[in-house]
Scaffold this motif. Structure first.
Motif, PDB file in Angstrom:
ATOM      1  N   LEU A  33       0.829  -1.199   0.000  1.00 52.46           N
ATOM      2  CA  LEU A  33       0.000   0.000   0.000  1.00 52.46           C
ATOM      3  C   LEU A  33       0.867   1.253   0.000  1.00 52.46           C
ATOM      4  O   LEU A  33       0.610   2.201  -0.739  1.00 52.46           O
ATOM      5  CB  LEU A  33      -0.933   0.010   1.210  1.00 52.46           C
ATOM      6  N   PHE A  34       1.913   1.262   0.804  1.00 47.43           N
ATOM      7  CA  PHE A  34       2.809   2.406   0.851  1.00 47.43           C
ATOM      8  C   PHE A  34       3.485   2.618  -0.499  1.00 47.43           C
ATOM      9  O   PHE A  34       3.550   3.741  -1.005  1.00 47.43           O
ATOM     10  CB  PHE A  34       3.871   2.211   1.935  1.00 47.43           C
ATOM     11  N   MET A  35       3.981   1.541  -1.104  1.00 49.93           N
ATOM     12  CA  MET A  35       4.663   1.667  -2.389  1.00 49.93           C
ATOM     13  C   MET A  35       3.718   2.173  -3.472  1.00 49.93           C
ATOM     14  O   MET A  35       4.078   3.046  -4.258  1.00 49.93           O
ATOM     15  CB  MET A  35       5.257   0.330  -2.813  1.00 49.93           C
ATOM     16  N   ALA A  36       2.512   1.629  -3.522  1.00 51.89           N
ATOM     17  CA  ALA A  36       1.577   2.016  -4.572  1.00 51.89           C
ATOM     18  C   ALA A  36       0.924   3.360  -4.304  1.00 51.89           C
ATOM     19  O   ALA A  36       0.623   4.104  -5.231  1.00 51.89           O
ATOM     20  CB  ALA A  36       0.493   0.950  -4.718  1.00 51.89           C
ATOM     21  N   GLY A  37       0.740   3.695  -3.040  1.00 47.75           N
ATOM     22  CA  GLY A  37       0.001   4.903  -2.716  1.00 47.75           C
ATOM     23  C   GLY A  37       0.839   6.141  -2.519  1.00 47.75           C
ATOM     24  O   GLY A  37       0.397   7.239  -2.840  1.00 47.75           O
ATOM     25  N   PHE A  38       2.043   6.002  -2.029  1.00 48.49           N
ATOM     26  CA  PHE A  38       2.816   7.167  -1.648  1.00 48.49           C
ATOM     27  C   PHE A  38       4.150   7.302  -2.362  1.00 48.49           C
ATOM     28  O   PHE A  38       4.891   8.244  -2.105  1.00 48.49           O
ATOM     29  CB  PHE A  38       3.062   7.153  -0.135  1.00 48.49           C
ATOM     30  N   SER A  39       4.489   6.391  -3.218  1.00 50.13           N
ATOM     31  CA  SER A  39       5.770   6.456  -3.901  1.00 50.13           C
ATOM     32  C   SER A  39       5.765   7.570  -4.944  1.00 50.13           C
ATOM     33  O   SER A  39       4.861   7.658  -5.764  1.00 50.13           O
ATOM     34  CB  SER A  39       6.067   5.131  -4.594  1.00 50.13           C
ATOM     35  N   ALA A  41       7.848   7.783  -7.359  1.00 47.70           N
ATOM     36  CA  ALA A  41       8.404   7.276  -8.608  1.00 47.70           C
ATOM     37  C   ALA A  41       7.325   7.228  -9.679  1.00 47.70           C
ATOM     38  O   ALA A  41       6.223   6.736  -9.462  1.00 47.70           O
ATOM     39  CB  ALA A  41       9.006   5.896  -8.391  1.00 47.70           C
ATOM     40  N   ILE A  42       7.637   7.749 -10.848  1.00 46.60           N
ATOM     41  CA  ILE A  42       6.655   7.831 -11.933  1.00 46.60           C
ATOM     42  C   ILE A  42       6.224   6.438 -12.397  1.00 46.60           C
ATOM     43  O   ILE A  42       5.063   6.248 -12.785  1.00 46.60           O
ATOM     44  CB  ILE A  42       7.194   8.693 -13.089  1.00 46.60           C
ATOM     45  N   ALA A  43       7.107   5.460 -12.337  1.00 48.57           N
ATOM     46  CA  ALA A  43       6.738   4.104 -12.762  1.00 48.57           C
ATOM     47  C   ALA A  43       5.675   3.522 -11.839  1.00 48.57           C
ATOM     48  O   ALA A  43       4.701   2.926 -12.308  1.00 48.57           O
ATOM     49  CB  ALA A  43       7.965   3.210 -12.784  1.00 48.57           C
ATOM     50  N   PHE A  44       5.849   3.670 -10.532  1.00 44.90           N
ATOM     51  CA  PHE A  44       4.835   3.188  -9.596  1.00 44.90           C
ATOM     52  C   PHE A  44       3.545   3.967  -9.767  1.00 44.90           C
ATOM     53  O   PHE A  44       2.456   3.412  -9.709  1.00 44.90           O
ATOM     54  CB  PHE A  44       5.312   3.310  -8.149  1.00 44.90           C
ATOM     55  N   HIS A  45       3.667   5.267  -9.976  1.00 51.30           N
ATOM     56  CA  HIS A  45       2.473   6.102 -10.126  1.00 51.30           C
ATOM     57  C   HIS A  45       1.666   5.667 -11.342  1.00 51.30           C
ATOM     58  O   HIS A  45       0.457   5.487 -11.250  1.00 51.30           O
ATOM     59  CB  HIS A  45       2.862   7.570 -10.250  1.00 51.30           C
ATOM     60  N   ASN A  46       2.331   5.487 -12.467  1.00 60.92           N
ATOM     61  CA  ASN A  46       1.617   5.096 -13.678  1.00 60.92           C
ATOM     62  C   ASN A  46       1.026   3.694 -13.562  1.00 60.92           C
ATOM     63  O   ASN A  46      -0.083   3.444 -14.035  1.00 60.92           O
ATOM     64  CB  ASN A  46       2.541   5.179 -14.883  1.00 60.92           C
ATOM     65  N   ALA A  47       1.743   2.792 -12.911  1.00 56.35           N
ATOM     66  CA  ALA A  47       1.251   1.421 -12.778  1.00 56.35           C
ATOM     67  C   ALA A  47       0.028   1.351 -11.870  1.00 56.35           C
ATOM     68  O   ALA A  47      -0.880   0.552 -12.078  1.00 56.35           O
ATOM     69  CB  ALA A  47       2.357   0.525 -12.235  1.00 56.35           C
ATOM     70  N   ALA A  48      -0.023   2.194 -10.865  1.00 54.42           N
ATOM     71  CA  ALA A  48      -1.099   2.127  -9.879  1.00 54.42           C
ATOM     72  C   ALA A  48      -2.148   3.209 -10.057  1.00 54.42           C
ATOM     73  O   ALA A  48      -3.121   3.249  -9.302  1.00 54.42           O
ATOM     74  CB  ALA A  48      -0.510   2.221  -8.479  1.00 54.42           C
ATOM     75  N   HIS A  49      -2.000   4.071 -11.032  1.00 62.87           N
ATOM     76  CA  HIS A  49      -2.868   5.246 -11.164  1.00 62.87           C
ATOM     77  C   HIS A  49      -4.351   4.879 -11.281  1.00 62.87           C
ATOM     78  O   HIS A  49      -5.185   5.386 -10.526  1.00 62.87           O
ATOM     79  CB  HIS A  49      -2.434   6.069 -12.370  1.00 62.87           C
ATOM     80  N   ASP A  50      -4.681   4.026 -12.226  1.00 63.66           N
ATOM     81  CA  ASP A  50      -6.088   3.673 -12.417  1.00 63.66           C
ATOM     82  C   ASP A  50      -6.654   2.934 -11.206  1.00 63.66           C
ATOM     83  O   ASP A  50      -7.798   3.161 -10.820  1.00 63.66           O
ATOM     84  CB  ASP A  50      -6.261   2.816 -13.669  1.00 63.66           C
ATOM     85  N   PHE A  51      -5.864   2.064 -10.610  1.00 61.98           N
ATOM     86  CA  PHE A  51      -6.341   1.345  -9.431  1.00 61.98           C
ATOM     87  C   PHE A  51      -6.600   2.305  -8.279  1.00 61.98           C
ATOM     88  O   PHE A  51      -7.579   2.160  -7.556  1.00 61.98           O
ATOM     89  CB  PHE A  51      -5.336   0.275  -9.015  1.00 61.98           C
ATOM     90  N   HIS A  53      -7.577   5.376  -8.433  1.00 61.40           N
ATOM     91  CA  HIS A  53      -8.830   6.089  -8.669  1.00 61.40           C
ATOM     92  C   HIS A  53     -10.044   5.179  -8.435  1.00 61.40           C
ATOM     93  O   HIS A  53     -11.061   5.645  -7.916  1.00 61.40           O
ATOM     94  CB  HIS A  53      -8.863   6.675 -10.073  1.00 61.40           C
ATOM     95  N   THR A  54      -9.962   3.914  -8.813  1.00 56.94           N
ATOM     96  CA  THR A  54     -11.099   3.024  -8.600  1.00 56.94           C
ATOM     97  C   THR A  54     -11.332   2.764  -7.108  1.00 56.94           C
ATOM     98  O   THR A  54     -12.454   2.485  -6.703  1.00 56.94           O
ATOM     99  CB  THR A  54     -10.913   1.662  -9.313  1.00 56.94           C
ATOM    100  N   GLN A  55     -10.274   2.877  -6.314  1.00 59.29           N
ATOM    101  CA  GLN A  55     -10.407   2.664  -4.864  1.00 59.29           C
ATOM    102  C   GLN A  55     -10.597   3.975  -4.111  1.00 59.29           C
ATOM    103  O   GLN A  55     -10.589   4.002  -2.887  1.00 59.29           O
ATOM    104  CB  GLN A  55      -9.177   1.935  -4.329  1.00 59.29           C
ATOM    105  N   ASN A  56     -10.751   5.081  -4.825  1.00 59.37           N
ATOM    106  CA  ASN A  56     -10.972   6.405  -4.237  1.00 59.37           C
ATOM    107  C   ASN A  56      -9.781   6.833  -3.369  1.00 59.37           C
ATOM    108  O   ASN A  56      -9.937   7.451  -2.332  1.00 59.37           O
ATOM    109  CB  ASN A  56     -12.266   6.441  -3.436  1.00 59.37           C
ATOM    110  N   PHE A  57      -8.572   6.477  -3.834  1.00 61.20           N
ATOM    111  CA  PHE A  57      -7.336   6.817  -3.133  1.00 61.20           C
ATOM    112  C   PHE A  57      -6.757   8.060  -3.807  1.00 61.20           C
ATOM    113  O   PHE A  57      -6.457   8.031  -4.995  1.00 61.20           O
ATOM    114  CB  PHE A  57      -6.358   5.651  -3.235  1.00 61.20           C
ATOM    115  N   PRO A  58      -6.613   9.164  -3.090  1.00 61.17           N
ATOM    116  CA  PRO A  58      -6.131  10.392  -3.738  1.00 61.17           C
ATOM    117  C   PRO A  58      -4.667  10.257  -4.174  1.00 61.17           C
ATOM    118  O   PRO A  58      -3.844   9.711  -3.452  1.00 61.17           O
ATOM    119  CB  PRO A  58      -6.274  11.447  -2.657  1.00 61.17           C
TER     120      PRO A  58
END
Length: 60
Positions: A33-39, A41-51, A53-58
């Protein structure tokens, strides 16, 4: 012709191992959760971006 029947083997964790397994699973989940939500890094951001938004995570 003979047939041998084996006793069933108990699968799973013993009750003394359960707290350790739960703690490890919680640490892994929080780490992901920390890596996907707060990292930042642009690679993590792009990989987790759509997810996110679907989970209502800012993320913005």
């Amino acid at each position: 012709m003979t047939t041998q029947t084996l006793a069933p083997v108990a699968a799973g964790t013993r009750s003394s191992e359960r707290p350790v397994v739960i703690a490890l699973a919680a640490m892994l989940g929080l780490g992901l959760l920390f890596m996907a939500g707060f990292s930042p890094a642009i690679a993590f951001h792009n990989a987790a971006h759509d997810f996110r938004h679907t989970q209502n995570f800012p993320c913005h």
